[in-house]
Design a protein around this motif. Sequence first.
Motif, PDB file in Angstrom:
ATOM      1  N   GLU A 194      40.065  38.461  36.136  1.00  0.00           N
ATOM      2  CA  GLU A 194      41.290  38.715  36.850  1.00  0.00           C
ATOM      3  C   GLU A 194      42.326  39.103  35.802  1.00  0.00           C
ATOM      4  O   GLU A 194      43.059  40.017  36.290  1.00  0.00           O
ATOM      5  CB  GLU A 194      41.813  37.224  37.270  1.00  0.00           C
ATOM      6  N   ALA A 195      42.321  38.663  34.664  1.00  0.00           N
ATOM      7  CA  ALA A 195      43.056  39.175  33.423  1.00  0.00           C
ATOM      8  C   ALA A 195      42.872  40.646  33.145  1.00  0.00           C
ATOM      9  O   ALA A 195      43.782  41.372  32.862  1.00  0.00           O
ATOM     10  CB  ALA A 195      43.016  38.138  32.215  1.00  0.00           C
ATOM     11  N   MET A 196      41.705  41.143  33.370  1.00  0.00           N
ATOM     12  CA  MET A 196      41.316  42.589  33.345  1.00  0.00           C
ATOM     13  C   MET A 196      41.824  43.393  34.519  1.00  0.00           C
ATOM     14  O   MET A 196      42.274  44.339  33.897  1.00  0.00           O
ATOM     15  CB  MET A 196      39.873  42.371  32.854  1.00  0.00           C
ATOM     16  N   LEU A 197      41.904  42.745  35.597  1.00  0.00           N
ATOM     17  CA  LEU A 197      42.068  43.305  36.800  1.00  0.00           C
ATOM     18  C   LEU A 197      43.517  43.450  37.183  1.00  0.00           C
ATOM     19  O   LEU A 197      43.984  44.905  37.620  1.00  0.00           O
ATOM     20  CB  LEU A 197      41.589  42.768  37.893  1.00  0.00           C
ATOM     21  N   LYS A 198      44.298  42.404  36.932  1.00  0.00           N
ATOM     22  CA  LYS A 198      45.651  42.350  37.421  1.00  0.00           C
ATOM     23  C   LYS A 198      46.545  43.648  36.611  1.00  0.00           C
ATOM     24  O   LYS A 198      47.385  44.052  37.585  1.00  0.00           O
ATOM     25  CB  LYS A 198      46.300  40.881  36.965  1.00  0.00           C
ATOM     26  N   PRO A 199      46.576  43.943  35.389  1.00  0.00           N
ATOM     27  CA  PRO A 199      47.528  44.866  34.825  1.00  0.00           C
ATOM     28  C   PRO A 199      47.247  46.273  35.428  1.00  0.00           C
ATOM     29  O   PRO A 199      48.283  47.043  35.802  1.00  0.00           O
ATOM     30  CB  PRO A 199      47.033  45.011  33.355  1.00  0.00           C
ATOM     31  N   VAL A 200      45.931  46.422  35.969  1.00  0.00           N
ATOM     32  CA  VAL A 200      45.699  47.903  36.503  1.00  0.00           C
ATOM     33  C   VAL A 200      46.228  47.811  37.953  1.00  0.00           C
ATOM     34  O   VAL A 200      46.808  49.003  38.272  1.00  0.00           O
ATOM     35  CB  VAL A 200      44.275  47.962  36.687  1.00  0.00           C
ATOM     36  N   LEU A 201      45.987  46.509  38.687  1.00  0.00           N
ATOM     37  CA  LEU A 201      46.493  46.516  39.991  1.00  0.00           C
ATOM     38  C   LEU A 201      47.941  46.494  40.042  1.00  0.00           C
ATOM     39  O   LEU A 201      48.564  47.050  41.448  1.00  0.00           O
ATOM     40  CB  LEU A 201      45.993  45.282  40.786  1.00  0.00           C
ATOM     41  N   ALA A 202      48.532  46.235  39.254  1.00  0.00           N
ATOM     42  CA  ALA A 202      50.179  46.169  39.054  1.00  0.00           C
ATOM     43  C   ALA A 202      50.861  47.321  39.034  1.00  0.00           C
ATOM     44  O   ALA A 202      51.935  47.536  39.063  1.00  0.00           O
ATOM     45  CB  ALA A 202      50.733  45.091  38.097  1.00  0.00           C
TER      46      ALA A 202
END
Length: 205
Positions: A194-202
């Motif tokens: 999740e920590a890896m995914l969230k910045p890209v999703l944002a």
Amino acid sequence: MSPGRRPASRRTRARVRLAALAGVAVIAAAGCSSSGSSSETAGAGFVSGSGGIDTAAAGARHDAPDIAGKTVDGTQAKLSDYRGKVVVVNVWGSWCPPCRLEAKGFEQVWKDYQGKGVQFLGINTRDTSARNAEVFEKSFGITYPSLYDPDGAQILRFPKGTLNPQAIPSTLVIDRQGRVAARALKPLAAEDLEAMLKPVLAETP
């Protein structure tokens, strides 16, 4: 010899066994196999995080190859079909103990994010039979598709010197424009994924 003291040879054998077990633990933590080093990407605009996750700023990202083919369940999948979504690509094998450790966490994150503009796509590799991969997916309740790539042909389409997968397991996050934004060369817990995914999703679409 004092009571309670083991012979020196027995103490030595015990230390050797402990050292061997520690070595096995280190290998397992590092993943099942590796075909390169993250040092290949040094100076290429990528930032290596302390948790073993490399990231690339939007202006330094490389296009992901359009990996495609038959999936473990016999259907077809293609990365470009998911353009406009953030895609998590996970390289795994049914024979790989760290892949088993991370499998349930990946499925949980997939369930949490699949309605939020996120797609998961696995690449199953080095399994001599798709049946082995099917059993793995059933055992861990995996519901997202995985390309069946026994010889690693799809993995090798990612160019060297980019954030390419270099170990099993490896995980990539592909941005909405189809570029590799982040990479992990180790098994991931759900919170790490999740920590890896969230910045890209944002990021702004």
